[in-house]
Write a protein that holds these residues in place. Structure first.
Motif, PDB file in Angstrom:
ATOM      1  N   ILE A 153       0.805  -1.222   0.000  1.00 12.52           N
ATOM      2  CA  ILE A 153       0.000   0.000   0.000  1.00 12.52           C
ATOM      3  C   ILE A 153       0.839   1.274   0.000  1.00 12.52           C
ATOM      4  CG2 ILE A 153      -1.928   1.229   1.090  1.00 12.52           C
ATOM      5  CD1 ILE A 153      -2.639  -1.629   0.099  1.00 12.52           C
ATOM      6  N   LYS A 205     -10.075  -2.555   9.052  1.00 16.28           N
ATOM      7  CA  LYS A 205      -8.713  -2.028   9.102  1.00 16.28           C
ATOM      8  C   LYS A 205      -7.840  -2.383   7.894  1.00 16.28           C
ATOM      9  CE  LYS A 205      -8.958   0.048  13.106  1.00 16.28           C
ATOM     10  NZ  LYS A 205      -8.830   1.529  13.186  1.00 16.28           N
ATOM     11  N   PRO A 235      -6.739  -2.574   4.208  1.00 17.96           N
ATOM     12  CA  PRO A 235      -6.991  -2.197   2.817  1.00 17.96           C
ATOM     13  C   PRO A 235      -6.603  -3.374   1.925  1.00 17.96           C
ATOM     14  CG  PRO A 235      -4.920  -1.241   3.556  1.00 17.96           C
ATOM     15  CD  PRO A 235      -5.500  -1.977   4.735  1.00 17.96           C
ATOM     16  N   GLN A 292      -6.305  -3.361  -1.636  1.00 19.33           N
ATOM     17  CA  GLN A 292      -5.394  -3.003  -2.720  1.00 19.33           C
ATOM     18  C   GLN A 292      -5.356  -1.497  -2.876  1.00 19.33           C
ATOM     19  OE1 GLN A 292      -6.330  -4.624  -6.605  1.00 19.33           O
ATOM     20  NE2 GLN A 292      -4.168  -4.766  -7.154  1.00 19.33           N
ATOM     21  N   ALA A 293      -4.171  -0.963  -3.155  1.00 21.77           N
ATOM     22  CA  ALA A 293      -3.995   0.470  -3.354  1.00 21.77           C
ATOM     23  C   ALA A 293      -4.107   0.820  -4.828  1.00 21.77           C
ATOM     24  CB  ALA A 293      -2.624   0.903  -2.820  1.00 21.77           C
ATOM     25  N   GLY A 327      -2.619  -5.305   0.273  1.00 20.34           N
ATOM     26  CA  GLY A 327      -2.448  -5.212   1.719  1.00 20.34           C
ATOM     27  C   GLY A 327      -2.458  -6.559   2.408  1.00 20.34           C
ATOM     28  N   TYR A 358       0.206   0.597   7.460  1.00 23.34           N
ATOM     29  CA  TYR A 358      -0.732   0.882   6.367  1.00 23.34           C
ATOM     30  C   TYR A 358      -2.175   0.523   6.704  1.00 23.34           C
ATOM     31  CZ  TYR A 358      -0.402  -4.136   5.083  1.00 23.34           C
ATOM     32  OH  TYR A 358      -0.427  -5.502   5.075  1.00 23.34           O
ATOM     33  N   ASN A 377      -5.951   0.882   7.903  1.00 15.74           N
ATOM     34  CA  ASN A 377      -6.870   2.007   7.839  1.00 15.74           C
ATOM     35  C   ASN A 377      -7.086   2.628   9.220  1.00 15.74           C
ATOM     36  OD1 ASN A 377      -7.373   1.606   5.072  1.00 15.74           O
ATOM     37  ND2 ASN A 377      -9.014   0.151   5.493  1.00 15.74           N
TER      38      ASN A 377
END
Length: 446
Positions: free
Chosen positions: A152, A202, A204, A206-207, A213, A421, A423
């Motif tokens: 991420i 909490k 993620p 994929q960015a 993640g 990373y 959330n």
């Protein structure tokens, strides 16, 4: 299950077959057979998907194995006799040992992450090209694909000393932090549903830069949960990784909050791991959580491993493997010996399996003892999932020797913080803050 009964199927060279398939399909289209090429590819895809679905169905209901129970009561009944609790209170040197464990985990993870799943020869060649000592005695000076995005927020160059400004982002540390967050929100009696709800919030997936993640069974569980699948199915559905290393990469928090109480650490690890792992995948998490807990109360990392073995079913495939590693450890003088021995004995096993990777940790600790640099250097040099093996070896030895006995060059680049990373949290989490929070949880549990 015993190793003598484990027979992997013979597999074709799928890489060559796929390459030939792609080339022929393109050639057929170029020669005017585009429709026929499309039809053939669709039929092959349907056949492959049917095979995957068949495998998925049969492994959802493993054949009964009296030596590999899955319910907690049966697991307890099949443990060997031993010392399941070493201390009745928080160790007086908990802070020193915790920082040693956490920093040790970070160093091993960063060292292995740079060439994860690379072969022994490839790592040796890369070290020679870079001019780095091998086995490594410091972080890599260069990595391949330095600008590649990872987890991420990070890039691969952050695994090198010149660009490192914290413990680099890694799912191994996301799992460590999510374990702490679970305890802080729900307490030590958290349910698997509560844990899953927090994961959904909490993690993620994929960015925008394409990096993930979570991987393997953890990603699949999250995808299933987000699709509305109930938890009792989400952890196992379409998940071929239920005996993978991933569960024991989540084990450290449970050891950190039950210092000197291997049994409790194993219990917490069981509750966590069994949400999406089975049998030896779960035992691996229990073994390492217990070993880490024991490491807070002993002065020898090998002893911690022996104590950890007392917390899992004694006739399981995992326990058999660890006992074998103990028995041959005097003959394993270097990473080359360890890598060769495991690959020969467990030929055909997935390189991300809970068992083969665990043996590298055992061998690395036997080779290095309380020499931190030697332990993580030798461990990651054996290859396979070596960010995870390096992290776990570093965690166990770090808990035994404490921060003061870890050479400064391993933790100075971290600047007293980890990169996060998940959330809703700060991008960097300070070690001092983590120490305070872990101490509070450990006091509550002990």
């Amino acid at each position: 299950m015993k190793l003598q009964h484990l027979k992997y199927p013979d597999l074709p060279n799928f890489h060559e077959l796929t390459d030939a398939l792609l080339r022929y399909s393109r050639l057929a289209a170029e020669f005017g057979y585009d429709q026929e090429a499309g039809d053939i590819i669709r039929r092959i895809e349907e056949t492959l998907q049917s095979g995957i679905e068949t495998f998925a169905k049969i492994v959802e209901n493993p054949r009964p194995d009296e030596n590999e129970p899955e319910d907690w009561a049966s697991i307890l009944a099949q443990r060997p006799q031993g010392r399941h609790r070493l201390t009745e209170k928080l160790p007086e040197d908990y802070a020193e040992r915790f920082l040693g464990a956490f920093i040790g985990r970070g160093a091993g993870c960063a060292l292995g992450g740079a060439l994860e799943f690379r072969g022994v020869q490839e790592m040796e060649d890369w070290a020679r090209y870079c001019g780095d000592a091998y086995p490594l005695t410091d972080y890599w000076s260069m990595v391949k694909n330095p600008y590649q995005h990872r987890y991420i927020l990070g890039t691969s160059e952050q695994l090198t000393k010149a660009y490192m400004d914290s413990i680099p982002v890694d799912d191994d540390f996301a799992y460590t932090l999510i374990g702490l967050l679970t305890l802080e929100k729900y307490g030590p009696n958290f349910t698997q549903q509560q844990m899953a709800d927090l994961w959904k919030e909490k993690f993620p997936l994929q960015a925008a830069n394409g990096s993930w993640g979570a991987y393997w069974g953890e990603r699949k569980m999250l995808q299933n949960l987000h699709a509305g699948m109930p938890l009792e199915k989400a952890g196992y559905a379409n998940n071929p990784n239920v005996q993978s290393i991933a569960a024991w990469t989540r084990a450290d928090t449970w050891g950190y909050v039950a210092p000197g109480w291997p049994e409790k650490a194993a219990e917490l690890a069981y509750r966590d791991a069994s949400v999406n792992h089975r049998r030896n995948g779960v035992y691996g998490s229990m073994f390492f959580a217990a070993s880490i807990a024991a490491a807070f109360a002993v002065d020898d990392p090998v002893e911690a491993l022996h104590l950890g073995l007392q917390e899992i079913p004694q006739d399981s495939l995992f326990a058999e493997a660890i006992r074998w590693a103990f028995s041959v450890a005097p003959e394993i003088k270097s990473y080359k010996d360890g890598a060769a021995a495991v690959r020969e004995r467990y030929a055909g096993m997935f390189e991300g399996h809970a068992i083969n990777n665990a043996l590298f940790v055992v061998f690395g600790i036997h080779i290095g003892g309380k020499d931190f640099t030697k332990v993580i250097g030798e461990t990651i040099a054996m290859g396979m999932d070596n960010d995870c093996t390096g992290a776990t070896a570093g965690s166990i030895v770090g808990a035994v020797i404490g921060k003061k006995n870890i050479p400064e060059h391993w933790y100075k680049p971290f600047n007293n913080r980890m990169h996060n990373y998940l959330n809703g949290g700060p991008e960097y989490v300070d070690f001092d803050d983590l120490l305070t929070r872990y101490t509070a949880q450990a006091k509550q549990i002990m």
